[in-house]
Design an enzyme around this catalytic site. Structure first.
Site, mmCIF file in Angstrom:
data_model
loop_
_atom_site.group_PDB
_atom_site.id
_atom_site.type_symbol
_atom_site.label_atom_id
_atom_site.label_comp_id
_atom_site.label_asym_id
_atom_site.label_seq_id
_atom_site.Cartn_x
_atom_site.Cartn_y
_atom_site.Cartn_z
ATOM 1 N N GLU A 134 -4.667 30.150 -11.387
ATOM 2 C CA GLU A 134 -3.534 31.061 -11.479
ATOM 3 C C GLU A 134 -2.904 31.245 -10.090
ATOM 4 O O GLU A 134 -3.538 30.937 -9.076
ATOM 5 C CB GLU A 134 -4.029 32.428 -11.983
ATOM 6 C CG GLU A 134 -4.715 32.383 -13.341
ATOM 7 C CD GLU A 134 -3.752 32.262 -14.517
ATOM 8 O OE1 GLU A 134 -2.533 32.075 -14.294
ATOM 9 O OE2 GLU A 134 -4.223 32.349 -15.661
ATOM 10 N N ASP A 147 -10.910 22.773 -18.359
ATOM 11 C CA ASP A 147 -11.352 24.166 -18.358
ATOM 12 C C ASP A 147 -11.963 24.570 -19.693
ATOM 13 O O ASP A 147 -11.875 23.830 -20.681
ATOM 14 C CB ASP A 147 -10.175 25.088 -18.001
ATOM 15 C CG ASP A 147 -8.875 24.708 -18.703
ATOM 16 O OD1 ASP A 147 -8.922 23.968 -19.695
ATOM 17 O OD2 ASP A 147 -7.823 25.159 -18.249
ATOM 18 N N ASN A 161 3.617 30.473 -15.367
ATOM 19 C CA ASN A 161 3.569 30.978 -13.991
ATOM 20 C C ASN A 161 3.157 29.870 -13.008
ATOM 21 O O ASN A 161 2.844 30.148 -11.862
ATOM 22 C CB ASN A 161 2.604 32.160 -13.894
ATOM 23 C CG ASN A 161 1.181 31.789 -14.318
ATOM 24 O OD1 ASN A 161 0.894 30.615 -14.575
ATOM 25 N ND2 ASN A 161 0.294 32.773 -14.378
ATOM 26 N N HIS A 220 0.568 27.849 -13.430
ATOM 27 C CA HIS A 220 -0.863 27.537 -13.362
ATOM 28 C C HIS A 220 -1.151 26.140 -13.902
ATOM 29 O O HIS A 220 -0.434 25.635 -14.764
ATOM 30 C CB HIS A 220 -1.727 28.614 -14.053
ATOM 31 C CG HIS A 220 -1.673 28.647 -15.544
ATOM 32 N ND1 HIS A 220 -1.495 29.813 -16.254
ATOM 33 C CD2 HIS A 220 -1.795 27.672 -16.480
ATOM 34 C CE1 HIS A 220 -1.514 29.554 -17.545
ATOM 35 N NE2 HIS A 220 -1.696 28.249 -17.717
#
Ligand code: F6R
Length: 245
Positions: free
Chosen positions: A143, A67, A136, A138
């Site tokens: 996400e 990313d 979380n 991800h």
């Protein structure tokens, strides 16, 4: 899925570096999928040591990072391209022209993401994908959502990710609000996946992602469906999952 609980961060880093070094030795022209973040810094340092000791060479390696922030130039000190140069590429014999990071400077999101998918496909696909794990769940910048995104795409970062990443910027206002990321489909196409996580603050998500239900609200849980995944965590991050294995 193989889950290895290392004693501490140094041990996790060495064990993870061993997996990557083995891949590089067995196939010197490997396509590596790479990650940024705090977790892999130690393992990149171990790979640099292996290179300096003459144990491995990256001469024929190609890499694709997961990313990149949208809107950051490659030379911005918080861009993921900059991170990779600082932590790995500047210190080994990799041909930088063979290292790929989504083009955060390209304002045309569709073009930037489509070009990235094509480049991965044309290279022959990722042999070994390294992943860190968000609090979380991800992976990359995928996400929690109601579905698993397939291809490389543009994402709006969640408030929790913006908060977590703000530690690296002068102020929270400077944290980009969007990023380009490989999709879950892109990641799942890799032949082999290596996940690293450390610290007590990752213990709950490590347990939920790898022993809980496979749901897009915990994106990393999908890795349970991949045939060749190694998860290496330190003792703190492994403190909950260890009782579920
Ligand atoms: C990094 C990335 C992120 C991180 C994750 C964990 O390229 O894609 O998903 O792996 O946010 O970050 P750290 O390692 O800083 O806890």
């Amino acid at each position: 899925m193989q889950i290895i609980i290392a004693s501490d961060y140094a041990d996790m880093s060495r064990k993870a570096a061993d997996v990557i070094a083995a891949q590089v030795k067995n196939k010197p022209s490997s396509i590596l999928g790479l990650a940024t973040g705090s977790t892999p810094i130690g393992l990149y340092a171990e790979l640099v040591k292996d290179y300096e000791a003459g144990l491995i060479s990256f001469k024929q390696i190609q890499s694709f990072n997961l990313d990149e922030y949208r809107g950051l130039e490659a030379d911005h000190d918080q861009s993921y391209r900059y991170f990779m140069n600082q932590n790995l590429f500047n210190h080994v014999d990799i041909d930088k022209a063979q290292t790929h990071v989504p083009d955060g400077a390209n304002p045309d999101a569709d073009a930037a993401c489509a070009a990235y998918e094509i480049a991965i496909r044309q290279a022959g696909g990722v042999d070994l994908q390294l992943l860190g794990l968000g609090h979380n769940g991800h992976v990359g910048f995928n996400e929690p959502a109601d579905f698993f995104p397939v291809d490389t795409h543009v994402v709006d970062l969640t408030e929790s990710t913006i908060q977590a990443n703000s530690r690296l910027f002068d102020s929270i206002d400077e944290v980009p609000r969007q990023a380009y990321t490989m999709g879950i489909g892109t990641i799942m196409k890799a032949d082999q996946i290596l996940v690293v996580a450390n610290g007590a603050d990752k213990a709950q998500i490590v347990a939920d992602a790898f022993t809980g239900p496979v749901v897009p609200q915990v994106p990393a849980s999908v890795l349970q469906l991949h045939p060749r995944v190694t998860v290496i965590v330190d003792a703190e991050a492994g403190s909950i999952i260890k009782d579920r294995l």
